[in-house]
Design an enzyme around this catalytic site. Structure first.
Site, PDB file in Angstrom:
ATOM      1  NE  ARG A  17      -2.430  -1.886   3.153  1.00 32.60           N
ATOM      2  CZ  ARG A  17      -2.794  -1.923   4.430  1.00 32.60           C
ATOM      3  NH1 ARG A  17      -3.738  -1.121   4.875  1.00 32.60           N
ATOM      4  NH2 ARG A  17      -2.193  -2.748   5.267  1.00 32.60           N
ATOM      5  CE1 TYR A 102       5.042  -7.385  16.028  1.00 36.75           C
ATOM      6  CE2 TYR A 102       4.599  -7.969  13.741  1.00 36.75           C
ATOM      7  CZ  TYR A 102       4.515  -8.257  15.097  1.00 36.75           C
ATOM      8  OH  TYR A 102       3.930  -9.414  15.504  1.00 36.75           O
ATOM      9  CD  GLU A 154      -4.318 -11.925  13.765  1.00 33.14           C
ATOM     10  OE1 GLU A 154      -4.241 -11.001  12.949  1.00 33.14           O
ATOM     11  OE2 GLU A 154      -3.855 -11.853  14.921  1.00 33.14           O
ATOM     12  CG  ASN A 169      -1.186  -8.792  18.924  1.00 34.12           C
ATOM     13  OD1 ASN A 169      -0.313  -8.461  19.732  1.00 34.12           O
ATOM     14  ND2 ASN A 169      -0.955  -9.560  17.870  1.00 34.12           N
ATOM     15  CG  ASN A 377      32.315  46.766   3.100  1.00 31.60           C
ATOM     16  OD1 ASN A 377      31.654  46.203   2.213  1.00 31.60           O
ATOM     17  ND2 ASN A 377      31.801  47.650   3.922  1.00 31.60           N
ATOM     18  CB  ALA A 380      26.295  45.358  -4.020  1.00 30.24           C
ATOM     19  CB  SER A 405      29.448  47.778  -6.192  1.00 23.89           C
ATOM     20  OG  SER A 405      29.096  48.167  -4.889  1.00 23.89           O
TER      21      SER A 405
HETATM   22  C1  UD1 Z   1      -0.384  -8.583  12.943  1.00 25.50           C
HETATM   23  C2  UD1 Z   1      -0.965  -9.462  14.061  1.00 25.50           C
HETATM   24  C3  UD1 Z   1      -2.222  -8.801  14.619  1.00 25.50           C
HETATM   25  C4  UD1 Z   1      -1.911  -7.405  15.117  1.00 25.50           C
HETATM   26  C5  UD1 Z   1      -1.251  -6.581  14.002  1.00 25.50           C
HETATM   27  C6  UD1 Z   1      -0.755  -5.292  14.554  1.00 25.50           C
HETATM   28  C7  UD1 Z   1      -0.443 -11.755  13.440  1.00 25.50           C
HETATM   29  C8  UD1 Z   1      -0.955 -13.015  12.857  1.00 25.50           C
HETATM   30  N1  UD1 Z   1      -1.305 -10.757  13.507  1.00 25.50           N
HETATM   31  O1  UD1 Z   1      -1.346  -8.566  11.903  1.00 25.50           O
HETATM   32  O2  UD1 Z   1      -2.748  -9.576  15.693  1.00 25.50           O
HETATM   33  O3  UD1 Z   1      -3.104  -6.778  15.570  1.00 25.50           O
HETATM   34  O4  UD1 Z   1      -0.103  -7.285  13.459  1.00 25.50           O
HETATM   35  O5  UD1 Z   1      -0.337  -4.472  13.504  1.00 25.50           O
HETATM   36  O6  UD1 Z   1       0.692 -11.680  13.832  1.00 25.50           O
HETATM   37  N2  UD1 Z   1       5.981 -10.014   8.491  1.00 25.50           N
HETATM   38  C9  UD1 Z   1       7.076 -10.738   8.110  1.00 25.50           C
HETATM   39  N3  UD1 Z   1       6.905 -11.940   7.501  1.00 25.50           N
HETATM   40  C10 UD1 Z   1       5.682 -12.469   7.285  1.00 25.50           C
HETATM   41  C11 UD1 Z   1       4.555 -11.717   7.681  1.00 25.50           C
HETATM   42  C12 UD1 Z   1       4.739 -10.503   8.292  1.00 25.50           C
HETATM   43  O7  UD1 Z   1       8.216 -10.294   8.290  1.00 25.50           O
HETATM   44  O8  UD1 Z   1       5.615 -13.569   6.743  1.00 25.50           O
HETATM   45  C13 UD1 Z   1       6.170  -8.708   9.133  1.00 25.50           C
HETATM   46  C14 UD1 Z   1       5.656  -7.568   8.296  1.00 25.50           C
HETATM   47  O9  UD1 Z   1       6.692  -7.023   7.499  1.00 25.50           O
HETATM   48  C15 UD1 Z   1       5.176  -6.571   9.341  1.00 25.50           C
HETATM   49  C16 UD1 Z   1       4.792  -7.448  10.531  1.00 25.50           C
HETATM   50  O10 UD1 Z   1       5.428  -8.690  10.322  1.00 25.50           O
HETATM   51  O11 UD1 Z   1       6.202  -5.716   9.757  1.00 25.50           O
HETATM   52  C17 UD1 Z   1       3.296  -7.616  10.684  1.00 25.50           C
HETATM   53  O12 UD1 Z   1       2.783  -8.258   9.543  1.00 25.50           O
HETATM   54  P1  UD1 Z   1       1.355  -7.932   8.970  1.00 25.50           P
HETATM   55  O13 UD1 Z   1       1.101  -8.788   7.807  1.00 25.50           O
HETATM   56  O14 UD1 Z   1       1.219  -6.480   8.808  1.00 25.50           O
HETATM   57  O15 UD1 Z   1       0.441  -8.425  10.183  1.00 25.50           O
HETATM   58  P2  UD1 Z   1      -1.067  -8.057  10.384  1.00 25.50           P
HETATM   59  O16 UD1 Z   1      -1.894  -8.924   9.505  1.00 25.50           O
HETATM   60  O17 UD1 Z   1      -1.254  -6.622  10.325  1.00 25.50           O
END
Ligand code: UD1
Ligand code: CA
Length: 456
Positions: A17, A102, A154, A169, A377, A380, A405
């Site tokens: 996004r 994260y 979730e 969470n 000095n 200009a 100048s």
């Molecule tokens: C996750 C949580 C959710 C929480 C939310 C908060 C889980 C299953 N769900 O959901 O409970 O409310 O974060 O924002 O954990 N990432 C990886 N590898 C992967 C998947 C994700 O590195 O395979 C990283 C992403 O880059 C990101 C973070 O983990 O930084 C969270 O992943 P994202 O897919 O955004 O989780 P959510 O579905 O938002």
């Protein structure tokens, strides 16, 4: 002795996004990549290891953020947050506590994380949650009748009743390596998204008699992630506001804290005044009593006591001693060094030049590759002609020189002490001390001259 701490940062996701060629975690807030914020915070929390899970844009992320204390771990396919943490299992020390962060949640306070980690032992894990008026999309915290956390569900897997829960969470949690080694290999992807959810370990913990200690952050912004440009802009404003507040607490006057941007490190003395729309980048030091007018950009510079920068000036890689004045519309480029009490006026550009005590370059000039003494000095429209298309040459101007100048100083050239240059001169040869140089066409007056007239 408490157990060592390993910090895991999840940063493999794509960030669709953002609609960008740059991996999401390299997008900036406050001039620093999101992931850099998380790493810097992790350093304050004090982990012995920093394990960063990367996938999308891995090469770019590594190139940008490699450091001695960071270990990158590849997650080639993004099969979920649980799968991501599985990738680091071989790197965790058996006796470690583990904090999971994260890469796209940049503004968590180290204090909040320290509190979370402090809960962790063999019978307790820590979970960071927050209550949101609009919890849509997030994992919900399910508590039992006693108010104890039982599980995370979730959004996509939740029933209508669970979707009413406002406690969500944040994703940030802390436990032990031992527990992760037990729980993660047993995760299943039998859920609405077909992913391995890290969040399932909460239910495993309850099953195994491990208590869930909950911490909450001071503000919601601390746990907000960035998924799109709107969220990035919102956290940027929050971050700038937090810095502005800290500066005001230190005694700085900000004429409008909502129109202040620091994208680096700003250190300040007493009674500093900063007008609206100023941007600070890199490392900037402002000594006591410095005043910055509106719409200025200051990058990697040091300003001495009482120095005043007037509106719309740009200052980069420059050093200014005390009592200097620059602008309005002044430009100091890399290598500009102003001694005490120097004045640089409007539409003056200074590059790789040192200017001595009390000297003035007040209007419409270019001073490049020059060494200027004190009490000089510069009139200009004076230009140091420092470039022949291939090479750069120096202009040296002695103490007490007066440059008339609209003078061109063709470098290499030296103007001796107290020399004077007549206005409109093109100076190509050195001027000895105390002498006057005039180098311009001689004026002729032609009597009886008739102006041409237009045919009607
Ligand atoms: C996750 C949580 C959710 C929480 C939310 C908060 C889980 C299953 N769900 O959901 O409970 O409310 O974060 O924002 O954990 N990432 C990886 N590898 C992967 C998947 C994700 O590195 O395979 C990283 C992403 O880059 C990101 C973070 O983990 O930084 C969270 O992943 P994202 O897919 O955004 O989780 P959510 O579905 O938002
Ligand atoms: Ca997310």
């Amino acid at each position: 002795m408490s157990k060592p701490l390993d910090i895991v940062i999840l940063a493999a996701g794509k960030g669709t996004r953002m609609r960008s060629d740059l991996p999401k975690v390299l997008h900036p807030v406050g001039g620093r990549p999101l992931l850099q914020h998380v790493m810097d915070t992790a350093r304050v929390v004090g982990g012995q290891q920093m394990l960063t899970v990367i996938g999308h844009g891995a090469e770019q992320v590594q190139a940008r953020l490699a450091a001695d204390d960071v270990t990158f771990v590849m997650q080639t396919e993004q099969l979920g947050t649980g799968h991501a943490v599985q990738q680091v299992l071989p790197h965790l020390r058996d006796d470690a506590r583990v904090l999971i962060l994260y890469g796209d949640v940049p503004l968590t306070q180290a204090e909040t994380l320290k509190k979370l980690v402090a809960h962790v032992d063999d019978s307790t894990m820590g979970l960071l949650t927050v209550n949101l008026p609009d919890p849509g999309g997030y994992g919900r915290i399910v508590r039992n009748a006693e108010g104890e956390v039982e599980a995370i569900v979730e959004h996509k897997d939740a029933n209508d009743e669970q979707r009413q829960i406002s406690e969500i969470n944040t994703g940030i949690m802390a436990t032990t390596a031992k527990q992760l080694q037990t729980w993660l290999p047993t995760l299943s992807n039998d859920n609405a998204q077909g992913e391995y959810y890290l969040t399932d370990i909460i239910a495993f913990a309850r099953r195994d008699g491990i208590a869930i200690a909950v911490e909450q952050p001071e503000t919601v912004e601390e746990v907000e992630g960035i998924n799109n440009r709107q969220q990035q802009a919102a956290l940027e404003r929050f971050y700038q506001r937090r810095q502005a507040e800290a500066l005001m607490v230190q005694g700085v006057t900000l004429l409008d804290p909502a129109r202040f941007d620091c994208r680096g490190e700003l250190s300040v003395g007493r009674d500093v005044v900063i007008d609206i729309n100023c941007v600070f980048e890199g490392t900037v030091e402002l000594a006591d009593g410095v005043e910055i007018g509106p719409n200025c950009l200051l990058k990697n510079c040091r300003l001495g006591p009482g120095t005043v920068i007037k509106a719309n000036s740009v200052i980069e890689d420059a050093t200014l001693e005390d009592g200097c004045e620059v602008g309005p519309f002044g430009r100091l480029r890399p290598g500009a060094k102003l001694a005490s009490g120097v004045k640089i006026g409007n539409f003056v550009e200074v590059k790789k030049a040192s200017i001595g005590t009390g000297s003035k370059v007040n209007h419409l000039s270019y001073i490049g590759d020059a060494v200027i003494g004190s009490g000089v000095n510069v009139g200009a429209g004076t230009i140091t002609c420092n470039y022949d298309g291939v090479n750069k040459f120096q202009t040296r101007i002695g103490d007490g020189v007066f440059v008339g100048s609209n003078t061109a100083l063709v470098a290499p050239v030296t103007l001796g002490k107290n020399a004077t240059v007549g206005a409109g001169s093109v100076i190509t040869r050195d001027i000895p001390d105390e002498e006057l140089a005039v180098a311009r066409g001689k004026q002729r007056n032609i009597a009886g001259w008739q102006r041409p007239t237009k045919n009607q």
